[in-house]
Write an enzyme that holds these catalytic residues in place. Structure first.
Site, PDB file in Angstrom:
ATOM      1  N   THR A  30     -42.854   3.699 -27.308  1.00  0.00           N
ATOM      2  CA  THR A  30     -43.783   4.554 -26.936  1.00  0.00           C
ATOM      3  C   THR A  30     -44.624   4.202 -25.780  1.00  0.00           C
ATOM      4  O   THR A  30     -45.025   5.176 -24.986  1.00  0.00           O
ATOM      5  CB  THR A  30     -44.832   4.486 -28.091  1.00  0.00           C
ATOM      6  OG1 THR A  30     -43.966   4.860 -29.251  1.00  0.00           O
ATOM      7  CG2 THR A  30     -46.126   5.414 -27.808  1.00  0.00           C
ATOM      8  N   SER A  72     -37.673   1.839 -30.640  1.00  0.00           N
ATOM      9  CA  SER A  72     -37.183   0.493 -30.983  1.00  0.00           C
ATOM     10  C   SER A  72     -36.620   0.503 -32.479  1.00  0.00           C
ATOM     11  O   SER A  72     -35.807  -0.318 -32.766  1.00  0.00           O
ATOM     12  CB  SER A  72     -38.301  -0.377 -31.342  1.00  0.00           C
ATOM     13  OG  SER A  72     -39.449  -0.266 -32.123  1.00  0.00           O
ATOM     14  N   THR A 105     -43.138  -0.430 -31.095  1.00  0.00           N
ATOM     15  CA  THR A 105     -43.788  -1.336 -31.768  1.00  0.00           C
ATOM     16  C   THR A 105     -43.215  -1.335 -33.295  1.00  0.00           C
ATOM     17  O   THR A 105     -43.365  -2.175 -34.171  1.00  0.00           O
ATOM     18  CB  THR A 105     -45.401  -0.493 -32.162  1.00  0.00           C
ATOM     19  OG1 THR A 105     -45.033   0.824 -32.447  1.00  0.00           O
ATOM     20  CG2 THR A 105     -46.030  -0.479 -30.977  1.00  0.00           C
ATOM     21  N   ASP A 106     -42.250  -0.453 -33.580  1.00  0.00           N
ATOM     22  CA  ASP A 106     -41.492  -0.397 -34.973  1.00  0.00           C
ATOM     23  C   ASP A 106     -40.798  -1.657 -35.355  1.00  0.00           C
ATOM     24  O   ASP A 106     -40.936  -2.219 -36.429  1.00  0.00           O
ATOM     25  CB  ASP A 106     -40.733   0.853 -35.181  1.00  0.00           C
ATOM     26  CG  ASP A 106     -41.507   2.179 -35.245  1.00  0.00           C
ATOM     27  OD1 ASP A 106     -42.471   2.095 -35.209  1.00  0.00           O
ATOM     28  OD2 ASP A 106     -40.798   3.223 -35.084  1.00  0.00           O
TER      29      ASP A 106
HETATM   30  N1  ASP Z   1     -41.424   4.707 -32.802  1.00  0.00           N
HETATM   31  C1  ASP Z   1     -41.745   3.938 -31.632  1.00  0.00           C
HETATM   32  C2  ASP Z   1     -40.979   2.865 -31.332  1.00  0.00           C
HETATM   33  O1  ASP Z   1     -40.793   1.504 -31.855  1.00  0.00           O
HETATM   34  C3  ASP Z   1     -43.059   3.400 -31.830  1.00  0.00           C
HETATM   35  C4  ASP Z   1     -43.913   2.699 -30.623  1.00  0.00           C
HETATM   36  O2  ASP Z   1     -43.237   2.357 -29.755  1.00  0.00           O
HETATM   37  O3  ASP Z   1     -44.981   2.427 -30.874  1.00  0.00           O
HETATM   38  O4  ASP Z   1     -40.145   3.020 -30.390  1.00  0.00           O
END
Ligand code: ASP
Length: 343
Positions: A30, A72, A105-106
């Site tokens: 993200t 991710s 973040t995932d």
């Molecule tokens: N869905 C996104 C990912 O993990 C969430 C993020 O980056 O915050 O790539």
């Protein structure tokens, strides 16, 4: 992987501090995304990172390497292992004071954990991310990158292992987890708390993680034949047998409470051990260790008697990566049990 020098800092005001050269490795997530009519995706016009002059403190210079540009959930264990090798090379080349990795973040906590158990870096390796895309109100990416750069330029931080910096908190990769689907304060270390904080331009370290696992030295090669099963009331037996029958070499069972499973699942664990599948037990509780205190069929003591390994309070998804890497370097059940005792 493409190597490019993206930005150098404004070094007109280096204060009293000497210039710290930081390698910034981007992987997607993200933090690299924009929102279009409420749908968020990787930016087409690739402006990848919130690296602007006000993000980079004057005493830091940054060299950017784009490792990949993936959301991710698309980062597989194999990609994580490749990332570790890139980080190892950057850490060994002698050019950098520290490394910052930006990541979705995932699955950030998995990549950071694998790096933590594998790397023997003498410079800080710091993961960061954003909960909000570049076009959302209150975007957190730039602040998180700044916090991560400051952390990576601190001479003490490598002693803490790989760290994760978001929302002004510095966490151990071994303990941190994404706790909230959407909030910027999502990353927490339940039961432990952060190792320190970012306070404006200062890093305030508070504590050191004392129980950490390192993989024995060896080539990082993941054996992906490792299953992960979460138990629930009456659930687990069929899933465990399925993993054994498809040829998994090891299995993580997220048990109930202190490390107990339904009685049928205990029988399936016995079946797994008889078939020489390594079974490691952790808890679906998000705080606390498993221990063989319950003696009834399916209790932790019963599972130990059946040959399962109790894995402290390591989270199931991290334990899975630990087992993949352990099998990849040729460790057996006894070696794995001994290593897990240290966590
Ligand atoms: N869905 C996104 C990912 O993990 C969430 C993020 O980056 O915050 O790539």
């Amino acid at each position: 992987m493409r190597l490019e020098t993206m930005t150098a800092s404004n070094i007109s005001n280096p204060e009293e501090r000497s210039l710290a050269n930081i390698a910034l490795v981007s992987t997607g997530g993200t933090i690299e995304m924009v929102s279009d009519q409420g749908r968020i995706d990787i930016a087409k016009q690739h402006n990848p990172l919130p690296v602007q002059e006000n993000v980079i403190p004057p005493f830091i210079s940054v060299e950017h390497t784009r490792f990949c540009s993936l959301p991710s959930p698309a980062i597989s264990p194999g990609v994580m292992a490749d990332l570790c090798l890139v980080l190892e090379n950057l850490a060994a080349c002698g050019k950098y004071h520290g490394i910052v990795v930006t990541h979705g973040t995932d699955t950030l906590e998995e990549s950071a954990f694998l790096a933590d158990i594998y790397l023997r870096s003498t410079i800080p390796v710091v993961f960061t991310a954003a909960m909000r895309s570049q076009s959302e109100m209150g975007v957190d990416g730039p602040r998180n990158v700044k916090g991560a750069l400051l952390t990576a330029s601190n001479n003490e931080v490598h002693k803490l292992g790989v760290t994760v910096v978001l929302n002004d908190e510095i966490h151990s990769a071994s303990r941190v987890t994404k706790t909230y689907t959407s909030n910027v304060s999502s990353f927490k270390s339940p039961g432990y708390g952060p190792l320190g904080f970012v306070d404006q331009d200062r890093i305030l370290l508070q504590r050191k993680p004392m129980r950490r696992i390192k993989l024995p030295r060896g080539k990082l090669k993941l054996d992906e034949r490792v299953g992960l099963i979460r138990t629930a009331a009456g659930l687990g037996a069929r899933e465990i047998r399925y993993c054994v029958d498809r040829g998994d070499r090891a299995l993580v069972v997220e048990a109930l409470g202190r490390g107990n499973v339904p009685p049928e699942a205990a029988e399936a664990i016995q079946y797994a051990v008889e078939k020489e599948t390594i079974v490691c037990i952790t808890s679906r509780c998000y705080i606390g260790r498993v221990l063989g205190v319950y003696n009834y069929p399916g209790g932790g003591a019963d599972l130990e008697r059946k040959g399962a390994i109790l894995a402290g309070d390591m989270q199931g998804h991290k334990l899975r990566l630990f087992l993949m890497a352990s099998l990849g370097i040729g460790l057996n059940a006894e070696n794995i049990r001994k290593l897990l005792e240290r966590f």
